[in-house]
Motif scaffolding. Structure first.
Motif, PDB file in Angstrom:
ATOM      1  N   VAL A  96      -0.390  -0.572 -16.303  1.00 26.98           N
ATOM      2  CA  VAL A  96      -1.312   0.203 -15.455  1.00 26.98           C
ATOM      3  C   VAL A  96      -2.715  -0.264 -15.790  1.00 26.98           C
ATOM      4  CG1 VAL A  96      -2.116   2.484 -14.778  1.00 26.98           C
ATOM      5  CG2 VAL A  96       0.237   2.188 -15.540  1.00 26.98           C
ATOM      6  N   SER A  97      -3.473  -0.682 -14.776  1.00 28.54           N
ATOM      7  CA  SER A  97      -4.787  -1.269 -15.043  1.00 28.54           C
ATOM      8  C   SER A  97      -5.725  -1.067 -13.866  1.00 28.54           C
ATOM      9  CB  SER A  97      -4.638  -2.769 -15.325  1.00 28.54           C
ATOM     10  OG  SER A  97      -4.078  -3.436 -14.194  1.00 28.54           O
ATOM     11  N   ILE A  98      -6.986  -1.435 -14.101  1.00 34.48           N
ATOM     12  CA  ILE A  98      -7.987  -1.479 -13.028  1.00 34.48           C
ATOM     13  C   ILE A  98      -7.960  -2.882 -12.444  1.00 34.48           C
ATOM     14  CG2 ILE A  98     -10.419  -1.217 -12.429  1.00 34.48           C
ATOM     15  CD1 ILE A  98      -9.242   1.378 -13.338  1.00 34.48           C
ATOM     16  N   SER A  99      -7.752  -2.994 -11.138  1.00 36.54           N
ATOM     17  CA  SER A  99      -7.663  -4.314 -10.502  1.00 36.54           C
ATOM     18  C   SER A  99      -9.050  -4.880 -10.233  1.00 36.54           C
ATOM     19  CB  SER A  99      -6.884  -4.211  -9.191  1.00 36.54           C
ATOM     20  OG  SER A  99      -7.599  -3.394  -8.268  1.00 36.54           O
ATOM     21  N   ASP A 100      -9.081  -6.092  -9.723  1.00 39.87           N
ATOM     22  CA  ASP A 100     -10.361  -6.760  -9.449  1.00 39.87           C
ATOM     23  C   ASP A 100     -11.204  -6.030  -8.409  1.00 39.87           C
ATOM     24  OD1 ASP A 100      -8.910 -10.092  -9.802  1.00 39.87           O
ATOM     25  OD2 ASP A 100      -9.787  -8.723 -11.296  1.00 39.87           O
ATOM     26  N   ASP A 101     -10.554  -5.283  -7.513  1.00 40.18           N
ATOM     27  CA  ASP A 101     -11.334  -4.570  -6.490  1.00 40.18           C
ATOM     28  C   ASP A 101     -11.636  -3.131  -6.893  1.00 40.18           C
ATOM     29  OD1 ASP A 101      -8.616  -3.772  -4.135  1.00 40.18           O
ATOM     30  OD2 ASP A 101      -8.893  -3.387  -6.279  1.00 40.18           O
ATOM     31  N   GLY A 102     -11.342  -2.797  -8.178  1.00 44.53           N
ATOM     32  CA  GLY A 102     -11.699  -1.476  -8.687  1.00 44.53           C
ATOM     33  C   GLY A 102     -10.650  -0.417  -8.526  1.00 44.53           C
ATOM     34  N   ASN A 103      -9.481  -0.740  -7.954  1.00 47.42           N
ATOM     35  CA  ASN A 103      -8.415   0.241  -7.783  1.00 47.42           C
ATOM     36  C   ASN A 103      -7.576   0.370  -9.041  1.00 47.42           C
ATOM     37  OD1 ASN A 103      -8.033   1.409  -4.933  1.00 47.42           O
ATOM     38  ND2 ASN A 103      -8.589  -0.721  -4.526  1.00 47.42           N
ATOM     39  N   LEU A 104      -6.932   1.520  -9.197  1.00 45.68           N
ATOM     40  CA  LEU A 104      -5.923   1.707 -10.231  1.00 45.68           C
ATOM     41  C   LEU A 104      -4.607   1.186  -9.675  1.00 45.68           C
ATOM     42  CD1 LEU A 104      -5.179   2.985 -13.020  1.00 45.68           C
ATOM     43  CD2 LEU A 104      -4.563   5.054 -11.731  1.00 45.68           C
ATOM     44  N   VAL A 105      -3.940   0.280 -10.411  1.00 52.99           N
ATOM     45  CA  VAL A 105      -2.716  -0.344  -9.907  1.00 52.99           C
ATOM     46  C   VAL A 105      -1.632  -0.304 -10.970  1.00 52.99           C
ATOM     47  CG1 VAL A 105      -3.896  -1.894  -8.296  1.00 52.99           C
ATOM     48  CG2 VAL A 105      -3.442  -2.642 -10.646  1.00 52.99           C
ATOM     49  N   VAL A 106      -0.375  -0.337 -10.504  1.00 52.05           N
ATOM     50  CA  VAL A 106       0.795  -0.489 -11.365  1.00 52.05           C
ATOM     51  C   VAL A 106       1.445  -1.814 -11.021  1.00 52.05           C
ATOM     52  CG1 VAL A 106       3.042   0.456 -12.021  1.00 52.05           C
ATOM     53  CG2 VAL A 106       1.165   2.010 -11.472  1.00 52.05           C
ATOM     54  N   SER A 138       2.185  -6.066  -7.525  1.00 61.91           N
ATOM     55  CA  SER A 138       1.639  -4.718  -7.377  1.00 61.91           C
ATOM     56  C   SER A 138       2.707  -3.796  -6.795  1.00 61.91           C
ATOM     57  CB  SER A 138       0.402  -4.738  -6.468  1.00 61.91           C
ATOM     58  OG  SER A 138      -0.084  -3.428  -6.279  1.00 61.91           O
ATOM     59  N   LEU A 139       3.061  -2.761  -7.566  1.00 66.94           N
ATOM     60  CA  LEU A 139       4.077  -1.804  -7.132  1.00 66.94           C
ATOM     61  C   LEU A 139       3.477  -0.529  -6.561  1.00 66.94           C
ATOM     62  CD1 LEU A 139       6.506  -2.151 -10.171  1.00 66.94           C
ATOM     63  CD2 LEU A 139       6.551  -3.411  -8.018  1.00 66.94           C
ATOM     64  N   TRP A 140       2.247  -0.243  -6.949  1.00 68.62           N
ATOM     65  CA  TRP A 140       1.557   0.970  -6.473  1.00 68.62           C
ATOM     66  C   TRP A 140       0.073   0.787  -6.704  1.00 68.62           C
ATOM     67  CZ3 TRP A 140      -1.700   4.358  -8.960  1.00 68.62           C
ATOM     68  CH2 TRP A 140      -2.036   5.540  -8.268  1.00 68.62           C
ATOM     69  N   SER A 141      -0.765   1.366  -5.832  1.00 67.06           N
ATOM     70  CA  SER A 141      -2.216   1.264  -5.970  1.00 67.06           C
ATOM     71  C   SER A 141      -2.866   2.503  -5.388  1.00 67.06           C
ATOM     72  CB  SER A 141      -2.737   0.015  -5.254  1.00 67.06           C
ATOM     73  OG  SER A 141      -4.154   0.018  -5.197  1.00 67.06           O
ATOM     74  N   THR A 142      -4.052   2.852  -5.917  1.00 61.33           N
ATOM     75  CA  THR A 142      -4.818   3.957  -5.333  1.00 61.33           C
ATOM     76  C   THR A 142      -5.339   3.594  -3.954  1.00 61.33           C
ATOM     77  OG1 THR A 142      -6.743   3.148  -6.569  1.00 61.33           O
ATOM     78  CG2 THR A 142      -5.501   4.977  -7.525  1.00 61.33           C
ATOM     79  N   ASN A 143      -5.465   2.310  -3.693  1.00 57.04           N
ATOM     80  CA  ASN A 143      -5.808   1.832  -2.350  1.00 57.04           C
ATOM     81  C   ASN A 143      -7.086   2.460  -1.818  1.00 57.04           C
ATOM     82  OD1 ASN A 143      -5.386   0.232  -0.081  1.00 57.04           O
ATOM     83  ND2 ASN A 143      -4.197   1.828   0.978  1.00 57.04           N
ATOM     84  N   VAL A 144      -8.159   2.402  -2.637  1.00 56.42           N
ATOM     85  CA  VAL A 144      -9.463   2.903  -2.214  1.00 56.42           C
ATOM     86  C   VAL A 144      -9.950   2.061  -1.046  1.00 56.42           C
ATOM     87  CG1 VAL A 144     -11.835   3.306  -2.936  1.00 56.42           C
ATOM     88  CG2 VAL A 144      -9.971   3.690  -4.535  1.00 56.42           C
ATOM     89  N   THR A 145     -10.404   2.685   0.013  1.00 53.68           N
ATOM     90  CA  THR A 145     -10.765   1.963   1.230  1.00 53.68           C
ATOM     91  C   THR A 145     -12.058   1.161   1.089  1.00 53.68           C
ATOM     92  OG1 THR A 145     -11.849   3.970   2.028  1.00 53.68           O
ATOM     93  CG2 THR A 145      -9.583   3.590   2.733  1.00 53.68           C
ATOM     94  N   VAL A 146     -12.966   1.606   0.220  1.00 57.82           N
ATOM     95  CA  VAL A 146     -14.220   0.876   0.010  1.00 57.82           C
ATOM     96  C   VAL A 146     -14.119   0.154  -1.323  1.00 57.82           C
ATOM     97  CG1 VAL A 146     -16.716   1.032  -0.189  1.00 57.82           C
ATOM     98  CG2 VAL A 146     -15.482   2.615   1.308  1.00 57.82           C
TER      99      VAL A 146
END
Length: 831
Positions: free
Chosen positions: A101-111, A118-126
């Motif tokens: 579980v980490s912070i991705s390059d675009d700032g989202n929380l991802v699994v 990528s199995l799951w992401s917060t998928n922040v729109t901005v």
């Protein structure tokens, strides 16, 4: 002496081992934050733990699962029963411990898994930069993704994306305009957290309802929300009063449901079987304790008995057609297949006219169906209670109506579906002759007259107070009433014990479900208060005086004597009492909105009290107090006026309650003195707290504290910066010319600024240190209700501080468990 560090190899090795041990502990026990540079790796067993240690976030395998699949979620920590409240990758588990579980390059929380998929992401729109975001597990179980660049702005949170559980301060929501829907989804089974078959959520409809669906097909519904309860749930009344439920409806398509609870070891869960369970952790049982469950019986199943069929789980068979209807298919019905429901025995007048009858024959009339859950597909009407029946009768498509105080007039067209016997009333149907009604009314009238005659005969035969078997406590109560009545008051105004109903203990025990926790409304200084319902349907509040207080009988007698002689719209009504053995109980009218403090100091409910409502409450309290001081048959000093002793009716009108500490003044008395000071710390005037002197002006001091609490939404014990309490803070604001800034932000508006400042000034005038400087209540009402008037400048209020008991105080006072100059402290808890 200076000690130099020796670089001996063994010493260095010890330091390295210590450092490694600390690092290992940090990984095992976790912190509450995750950043771009500190990912959570399943292989390292690292997790996040909230500050209070209640919730943990990380990788887990469901308990009792035969597989080794790994999921990312939030669960309760330090309890023996694994209880997961949120899952991220519910439909994309990982087969091994390679997950991250980490912070991705675009700032989202991802699994991600071991292949970096990528199995799951917060998928922040901005999108935001990876080093600008961080994740924190809050103490309430909410996982937040925050933006460092905007003062920690929350850009995603798990509370807005729940799975199967609702935690305190989490909300379910629906927005019919945007399509946004925050609801729950069940696990597939108890060991598989993947998406299950059941969902629960709110629907706006004409009136908000809570529904459970199975594969998008309705399985259960709560009935409409009437502003206080879902009227299809007979058990919901107790649940709401205990757990602080709140439903917000903007009447533009957005509805949200939330609840507040002091303990986070408490949640609602949608189980894989499609039922909503309320659970709280029991340390004595060492397990989760189930409080309520929806659905709770077979009859809760949606449309179990079909159209015009009513379900009652206590009967066999459970389904029956409502009066005036017969089974659509008798063979199916007798075989236990009720899905097709019932049909009308005789057509309505409108139908008869359509079928060719010249005038349709006899007029239709309504059949009242008692204790019925209202059907689905209700239609609102603007008609009042009197006009509601005609609104339905004049509409040929209308088949039933009902009226609820919180909702108003409700109409139904077409078939009536999903009815069940509960504690509500539905006026329904149109299928019988007026002659039958007249005969029924005549029979009921005769029965009523006979019943009244029997009752009067029983009352005549009832033992008189002087008879030898009368409870001695009842005799004491009678004696106290005679003492109060022995004054100059006319005999017509004197209250006799026989005029006040004496309830049997078993009746009150049955009414309150044996004083169960679910019936408990609150805890007062002299004992708990329970909600109950009498056999005839009247809702009541029962105060069960605590034996441990040592003042149960004293308080009961005082309150019965005082309040039984009072009658005012701003005073709570005493319905009766019970004295049996060691039991002392007082029975009041039930106030559905509970007490003022339940709204005033609750962050979720404060918004309900707009400025106009707060003004109305302030004026109502004043008018009730004026009645006590000047307009009643007795002059009463309340001595325990506080926010928790102000109850609210359906229209948010205030009613003063709890007269157990009240004192009756004689006609020529203006002030009295006592060595036993009773009341609540923070609301007591200085002359009463320090010297035992009380008068109308001591009640005015308490009134002033309440007014300032209503304006600010803050408790008197509130500490702002270096100020010891609210009065000190208000006095500083007044001297700085910033009085209006005291107002609760939920109600402040520039258009009210002048009015708010005036109310703050009135509050300060009431809490002045010298009693003679304070206005009387009639003057306070005049100041509140008169515009464009010059008020006097207030003097400094009293900042009462706690003092120890002096040696000179009598030994009999030392028995008090908590004391300030022998002050009996009562908790500020709503009933």
């Amino acid at each position: 002496m200076v000690v130099l560090l020796n670089s001996h190899p063994c010493f260095v090795l010890i330091l390295l081992l210590a450092a490694f041990s600390c690092f290992s502990l940090r990984l095992c026990f976790g912190e509450d934050r995750l950043t771009f540079s500190t990912p959570i790796k399943d292989s390292e067993s690292k997790t996040l733990l909230c500050k209070k240690g209640i919730f943990r976030f990380g990788f887990f395998t469901p308990a009792n699962s035969t597989s080794r699949l790994r999921y990312v979620g939030i669960w309760y920590d330090k309890i023996p029963v694994q209880t997961v409240v949120w899952v991220a990758n519910r439909d994309a588990p990982i087969n091994d411990t390679s997950g991250v579980v980490s912070i991705s390059d675009d700032g989202n929380l991802v699994v991600t898994d071991g292949r970096n998929r990528s199995l799951w992401s917060t998928n922040v729109t901005v999108p935001v930069a990876p080093n600008a975001t961080w994740v924190q597990l809050m103490e309430n179980g909410n996982l937040r993704l925050q933006d460092n660049r905007n003062n920690g702005e929350i850009i995603w949170e798990s509370f807005k994306h729940p799975y199967s559980s609702v935690l305190p301060r989490m909300s379910l929501l629906t927005n019919s305009k945007t399509g946004e829907n925050i609801g729950l989804t069940s696990w597939r089974n108890y060991t598989d957290p993947s998406t299950g078959n059941y969902t629960v959520g709110l629907v706006a409809f004409p009136f908000p309802e809570l529904l459970i669906w199975k594969n998008k097909v309705p399985q259960w519904r709560s009935g409409p929300w009437n502003g206080q309860v879902f009227i299809g749930l007979p058990d919901m009344d107790s649940l709401l009063n205990i757990d602080g439920f709140n439903l917000n409806n903007d009447n533009h398509g957005t509805v949200s449901l939330s609840y507040a609870n002091d303990s986070f070891m408490y949640h609602f869960n949608l189980d894989p079987n499609g039922a909503i369970y309320q659970r709280d952790w029991s340390t004595s049982m060492n397990d989760w304790r189930v409080g309520v469950r929806f659905p709770s019986t077979d009859c809760d199943e949606y449309s179990r008995c079909g159209p015009y069929g009513s379900c009652n789980y206590r009967e066999d068979p459970q389904c029956k057609c409502i009066q005036g209807f017969v089974p659509r298919n008798s063979t199916e019905w007798s075989g236990g297949n009720w899905i097709n429901g019932c049909v009308r025995r005789a057509p309505l007048r409108c139908e008869r006219v359509r079928n060719g009858s010249s005038n349709g024959g006899k007029e239709d009339w309504f059949l009242k169906v008692q204790k019925m859950k209202v059907p689905v597909n209700v239609q609102p009407s603007l008609a009042n209670a009197q006009a509601c029946p005609k609104a339905c009768l004049d509409n040929c498509s209308c088949t039933a109506y009902a009226y609820d105080q919180g909702i108003g007039c409700m109409l139904w067209s077409g078939s009536l579906v999903d009815m069940q016997s509960v504690s509500r009333i539905l006026n329904s149907g149109k299928a019988h002759s007026k002659r039958a009604v007249m005969i029924t009314a005549l029979v009921l009238g005769v029965v009523f007259v006979v019943a009244v005659c029997v009752l009067l005969a029983c009352l005549k035969l009832k033992k008189r107070p002087g008879e030898p078997k009368k409870d001695r406590s009842v005799e004491q109560l009678l004696k106290r009433m005679e003492e109060v009545n022995s004054g100059d008051e006319p005999a017509s105004n004197q209250v006799k014990l026989e005029e006040l109903p004496l309830f049997e203990f078993q009746v009150l025990a049955t009414a309150t479900d044996d004083f169960s926790l679910r019936s408990k409304l609150g805890q007062g200084g002299f004992g708990p208060v329970y909600k109950g319902k009498l056999p005839e349907g009247q809702e009541i509040a029962v105060k069960r005086l605590s034996r441990a207080s040592g003042q149960g009988l004293e308080e009961l007698m005082n309150e019965v004597v005082v309040i039984s002689k009072l009658q005012h719209r701003n005073l709570v009504k005493l319905l009766g009492c019970c004295i049996e053995g060691e039991e002392r109980l007082l029975v009041y009218e039930y106030m559905p909105k509970k007490s003022l403090d339940a709204y005033l100091f609750d962050p979720l409910k404060q918004k309900i009290l707009d400025w106009k409502t707060r003004l109305n409450i302030m004026e109502g309290i004043c008018r009730g107090l004026l009645y006590l001081h000047r307009d009643s048959r007795l002059r009463i000093i309340h001595r325990d006026l506080k926010a928790s002793n102000i109850l609210l009716d359906d229209n948010m009108n205030p009613k003063i309650s709890d007269f157990g500490l009240a004192r009756v003044f004689l006609a020529n008395e203006d002030e009295a003195n006592t060595r036993r000071v009773v009341g609540t710390y923070g609301y007591m005037s200085p002359e009463y707290a320090m010297e035992g002197l009380f008068s109308e002006k001591s009640d005015v001091f308490s009134l002033g504290v309440i007014l300032l609490e209503i304006i600010s939404g803050k408790k008197n014990s509130h500490k702002e910066d270096n100020y010891p309490n609210l009065l000190a803070y208000v006095w500083t604001l007044w001297n700085e010319g910033e009085a209006a800034s005291l107002a609760d932000p939920n109600v402040f508006d520039e258009s009210f600024e002048k009015e708010i400042t005036k109310c703050v000034q009135i509050g300060l005038l009431c809490v002045q240190e010298v009693a003679d400087d304070r206005p009387n209540v009639s003057t306070v009402i005049w100041m509140l209700t008169t515009e464009n008037m010059n008020l006097p400048e207030p003097n400094q209020p009293a900042f009462i501080t706690r003092r120890e008991k002096s040696e000179g105080e009598s030994s009999d006072q030392s028995s008090q468990k908590e004391s300030i100059n022998d002050v009996s402290l009562t908790s500020v808890t709503g009933r």
